[in-house]
Design a protein around this motif. Sequence first.
Motif, PDB file in Angstrom:
ATOM      1  N   SER A 262      49.403  30.134  54.018  1.00 46.69           N
ATOM      2  CA  SER A 262      49.741  30.588  55.362  1.00 46.69           C
ATOM      3  C   SER A 262      49.385  32.066  55.456  1.00 46.69           C
ATOM      4  N   TYR A 263      49.655  32.674  56.625  1.00 46.35           N
ATOM      5  CA  TYR A 263      49.225  34.069  56.802  1.00 46.35           C
ATOM      6  C   TYR A 263      50.023  35.033  55.929  1.00 46.35           C
ATOM      7  N   ASN A 264      51.192  34.598  55.423  1.00 43.60           N
ATOM      8  CA  ASN A 264      52.011  35.560  54.659  1.00 43.60           C
ATOM      9  C   ASN A 264      52.498  35.017  53.323  1.00 43.60           C
ATOM     10  N   ARG A 265      52.092  33.767  52.963  1.00 46.35           N
ATOM     11  CA  ARG A 265      52.644  33.206  51.731  1.00 46.35           C
ATOM     12  C   ARG A 265      51.795  32.040  51.213  1.00 46.35           C
ATOM     13  N   LEU A 266      52.013  31.727  49.941  1.00 47.79           N
ATOM     14  CA  LEU A 266      51.442  30.521  49.324  1.00 47.79           C
ATOM     15  C   LEU A 266      52.599  29.569  49.056  1.00 47.79           C
ATOM     16  N   ILE A 267      52.371  28.265  49.256  1.00 47.03           N
ATOM     17  CA  ILE A 267      53.456  27.296  49.072  1.00 47.03           C
ATOM     18  C   ILE A 267      52.981  26.220  48.108  1.00 47.03           C
ATOM     19  N   ARG A 268      53.730  26.010  47.041  1.00 49.91           N
ATOM     20  CA  ARG A 268      53.430  24.924  46.094  1.00 49.91           C
ATOM     21  C   ARG A 268      54.174  23.688  46.570  1.00 49.91           C
ATOM     22  N   ILE A 269      53.432  22.595  46.799  1.00 44.57           N
ATOM     23  CA  ILE A 269      54.034  21.414  47.432  1.00 44.57           C
ATOM     24  C   ILE A 269      53.842  20.198  46.537  1.00 44.57           C
ATOM     25  N   ASP A 270      54.915  19.424  46.373  1.00 46.54           N
ATOM     26  CA  ASP A 270      54.845  18.195  45.588  1.00 46.54           C
ATOM     27  C   ASP A 270      54.031  17.156  46.362  1.00 46.54           C
TER      28      ASP A 270
ATOM     29  N   TRP B 148      55.440  31.775  47.261  1.00 45.26           N
ATOM     30  CA  TRP B 148      55.151  33.149  46.819  1.00 45.26           C
ATOM     31  C   TRP B 148      54.619  33.921  48.013  1.00 45.26           C
ATOM     32  N   ARG B 149      55.163  35.094  48.250  1.00 40.63           N
ATOM     33  CA  ARG B 149      54.751  35.861  49.436  1.00 40.63           C
ATOM     34  C   ARG B 149      53.660  36.875  49.081  1.00 40.63           C
ATOM     35  N   PHE B 150      52.696  37.042  50.024  1.00 38.23           N
ATOM     36  CA  PHE B 150      51.627  38.017  49.803  1.00 38.23           C
ATOM     37  C   PHE B 150      52.197  39.424  49.597  1.00 38.23           C
ATOM     38  N   ALA B 151      53.334  39.686  50.252  1.00 38.83           N
ATOM     39  CA  ALA B 151      53.915  41.033  50.165  1.00 38.83           C
ATOM     40  C   ALA B 151      54.277  41.378  48.710  1.00 38.83           C
ATOM     41  N   ASN B 152      54.521  40.352  47.885  1.00 38.78           N
ATOM     42  CA  ASN B 152      54.902  40.618  46.480  1.00 38.78           C
ATOM     43  C   ASN B 152      53.719  40.488  45.517  1.00 38.78           C
ATOM     44  N   MET B 153      52.504  40.407  46.064  1.00 35.33           N
ATOM     45  CA  MET B 153      51.327  40.166  45.238  1.00 35.33           C
ATOM     46  C   MET B 153      50.795  41.486  44.701  1.00 35.33           C
ATOM     47  N   LYS B 154      50.513  41.537  43.398  1.00 32.19           N
ATOM     48  CA  LYS B 154      49.974  42.777  42.837  1.00 32.19           C
ATOM     49  C   LYS B 154      48.448  42.728  42.740  1.00 32.19           C
ATOM     50  N   GLN B 155      47.928  41.618  42.223  1.00 29.98           N
ATOM     51  CA  GLN B 155      46.470  41.474  42.182  1.00 29.98           C
ATOM     52  C   GLN B 155      46.090  40.011  42.039  1.00 29.98           C
TER      53      GLN B 155
ATOM     54  N   ARG C 265      36.230  28.339  37.287  1.00 32.66           N
ATOM     55  CA  ARG C 265      36.653  28.144  38.692  1.00 32.66           C
ATOM     56  C   ARG C 265      38.168  28.210  38.817  1.00 32.66           C
ATOM     57  N   GLN C 266      38.773  29.248  38.232  1.00 35.42           N
ATOM     58  CA  GLN C 266      40.235  29.343  38.271  1.00 35.42           C
ATOM     59  C   GLN C 266      40.681  30.617  38.988  1.00 35.42           C
ATOM     60  N   VAL C 267      41.632  30.459  39.916  1.00 35.19           N
ATOM     61  CA  VAL C 267      42.191  31.612  40.637  1.00 35.19           C
ATOM     62  C   VAL C 267      43.476  32.036  39.935  1.00 35.19           C
ATOM     63  N   THR C 268      43.600  33.323  39.627  1.00 34.55           N
ATOM     64  CA  THR C 268      44.812  33.839  38.979  1.00 34.55           C
ATOM     65  C   THR C 268      45.443  34.885  39.892  1.00 34.55           C
ATOM     66  N   ILE C 269      46.752  34.780  40.089  1.00 26.10           N
ATOM     67  CA  ILE C 269      47.451  35.729  40.966  1.00 26.10           C
ATOM     68  C   ILE C 269      48.674  36.276  40.245  1.00 26.10           C
ATOM     69  N   GLU C 270      48.821  37.588  40.332  1.00 25.78           N
ATOM     70  CA  GLU C 270      49.959  38.248  39.678  1.00 25.78           C
ATOM     71  C   GLU C 270      50.901  38.780  40.754  1.00 25.78           C
ATOM     72  N   PHE C 271      52.198  38.440  40.627  1.00 29.48           N
ATOM     73  CA  PHE C 271      53.205  38.904  41.585  1.00 29.48           C
ATOM     74  C   PHE C 271      54.162  39.879  40.899  1.00 29.48           C
ATOM     75  N   ASP C 272      55.037  40.494  41.736  1.00 33.59           N
ATOM     76  CA  ASP C 272      56.101  41.337  41.178  1.00 33.59           C
ATOM     77  C   ASP C 272      56.954  40.512  40.213  1.00 33.59           C
ATOM     78  N   GLN C 273      57.820  41.200  39.485  1.00 32.15           N
ATOM     79  CA  GLN C 273      58.789  40.570  38.561  1.00 32.15           C
ATOM     80  C   GLN C 273      58.071  39.694  37.519  1.00 32.15           C
ATOM     81  N   ASN C 274      56.869  40.155  37.108  1.00 34.66           N
ATOM     82  CA  ASN C 274      56.110  39.464  36.046  1.00 34.66           C
ATOM     83  C   ASN C 274      55.848  37.985  36.287  1.00 34.66           C
ATOM     84  N   VAL C 275      55.658  37.618  37.543  1.00 33.61           N
ATOM     85  CA  VAL C 275      55.323  36.221  37.841  1.00 33.61           C
ATOM     86  C   VAL C 275      53.801  36.122  37.973  1.00 33.61           C
TER      87      VAL C 275
END
Length: 665
Positions: free
Chosen positions: A574-582, A592-599, A607-617
């Motif tokens: 979405s425009y402000n977050r990623l959602i993991r869905i069953d 996970w919100r984009f606002a907490n994304m570090k890189q 072909r793998q996307v890696t995303i690092e968030f605050d709080q070592n996630v």
Amino acid sequence: AAQGGSKTSWELSVQVDQKDGDESMKFKMRVKGDLHIGGLMLKLVEKISKWAPQDWSDHALWWEQRKCWLLKTHWTLDKYGIQADAFLRYTPQHKPLLLQLPNMKTIKMTVSFSTVVFKTVSEICRLLNIRRSEELSLLKPPDDPSKKKKKKDKNSPQDDIWDIDLLSGGPGGTGPMYSKTMTATYDPENGMPVSATSLWFGENPLAESQPNLPPAELAKLYQPLSLVDKAVNNAGWLDSSRSLMEQDIQDEDKLLLRFKYNVFFDLNPKYDAVRITQLYEQARWSILLEEIDCTEEEMLMFASLQYHICKLTMSSEPMDNSNEPEIDEVEAALSSLEVTLEGGLPDRILEDITDIPELADSLRLFRPKRLTLRPYKEYWFVFKDTTISYFKNKEAAGGEPIEQFHLRGCEVVPDVNVTDKKFGIKLLLPVADGMNEVYIRCDNETQYAKWKAACILASKGKTMAYSSYKSEVKNIQSFLQMKSLAPPPGQATPDIDTMEMNAECFVSPRYAKKHKTKQLTARILEAHQNIARLSLMDAKMRFIQAWQSLPEFGINYYIVRFKGGKKDEILGISYNRLIRIDMSSGLPVTTWRFANMKQWNVNWEIRQVTIEFDQNVTIAFCCLSCDCKVVHEFIGGYIFLSTRAKDQNETLDEELFHKLTGGQE
């Protein structure tokens, strides 16, 4: 030929494509490796002018095997690595394309096949008079096996094709109005369109909404969509950083022009007649074809707005825009005055900081993860700053709360049915490994509007002291009123309209099957009483706003496999977050919100996307339903769009867009 190509001459095969689709000609040229591309084109033109004198200025060389344009004319054949086995095409850079617009109409348009798609879309939007082209892109329609056999069958209602080049005198068109109209369309002072109707000989047909399709035609287009189907439909977004030709798009292929990023910046009825209409059309089709879920009550509200818009579009004198610009100008002047006075902060703090308003009410609470038999339980709630605390009862409010919810960064989802008097707010509260769900139930509309508005502001880190709190409350109340089926108090029931209403045109085919036509007509007319006074433009804007407030709005789905995961899952963007869905239950697992994304970055080899968030996630996933570039571009694109500001005068930092979406760290 491979060695010392610049010394010895060798033969190179070049096919020359003619502009008007005449047969192409093949030539063999004797060349040396130190010949530059510009020189090769000159030689070619000299050679072919004898057979076919024409303007070759739009032609460029395309290297068939490598799928790339040779646009650096000062580079030599050696530098490009071109040898005798290369097959080159000398072909027009602008070619005809069939574009299906958001209103499902197909237009034929000559566009650039050699510039990156980001630029091509910008040019398409300029010709169609749609501002903010960065919000749109081109989507390949999913392969339809049934279409392969009957490719030439063009009798479907969607296929009467408007040739834009002929209508507007665009590239390759003969319309004499073109040069005049373009100067009329844009004010050179500030690059703003002067009016949204001046590109055509009169009214721009794209600014008018299309009549609804007859139910039988609509039923042919409708098919129930699972999350997996939605993921497949979303896989075809073109890469904005490569040209059409590099992505195997051929002359007269059909692509869908759609609003891709669901953040619509600065929608202004004065300049955006086409943009608002096409956005309304995209919203309308997503409701009719159930690409987005809505409740029965919402379906009726959307139906009544469509009915109203159809009525006003068909009536000879629409109720609207003759005096709208004046109101606009006054409002715009007031809000810009507000911005000036507040030093560029229109959403200002009204009260003194020491006196932030609070809410305190008896509400009911439900925690789905707690195993309780009585789901909703009554407590005394206090909303202060951006935090909700709840107590056993009002008397206990002086002491320690049972629990506190910190709302900054939370998701606020409506859980409402006006007819059944159900006014609930679902809060998804961020915790280190995902989201906690909490449901709060209010007693009535007024209470709901106040609490929900406070939650929305708090999720953005703002308190009720901000000026936008009051307007947020008002918006929620007017949205609830549109959903309510009783006429507003003090308003006489309007006469049932004489316009023939084919009620099944205005709802999804699945919904139409559930109700008798007579019953459906009565319910749409009942819902229509709430909005009967709206102007045409207001009704379209209301429709767009109501669509935006649906819980599923603006989420694009993809099938992925998370690193370490054993099964395929769905990723919603979405425009402000990623959602993991069953995948099996369709329920969100983590947000996970984009606002907490570090890189974020892409390992192109695996072909793998890696995303690092605050709080070592850190999360990593591979995309299964599409190229990982599609997902990567969505994330970078949304971050790019969040950098836009009103004072930018609509010039875009294209370099920043490619940097954020290109996949380098």
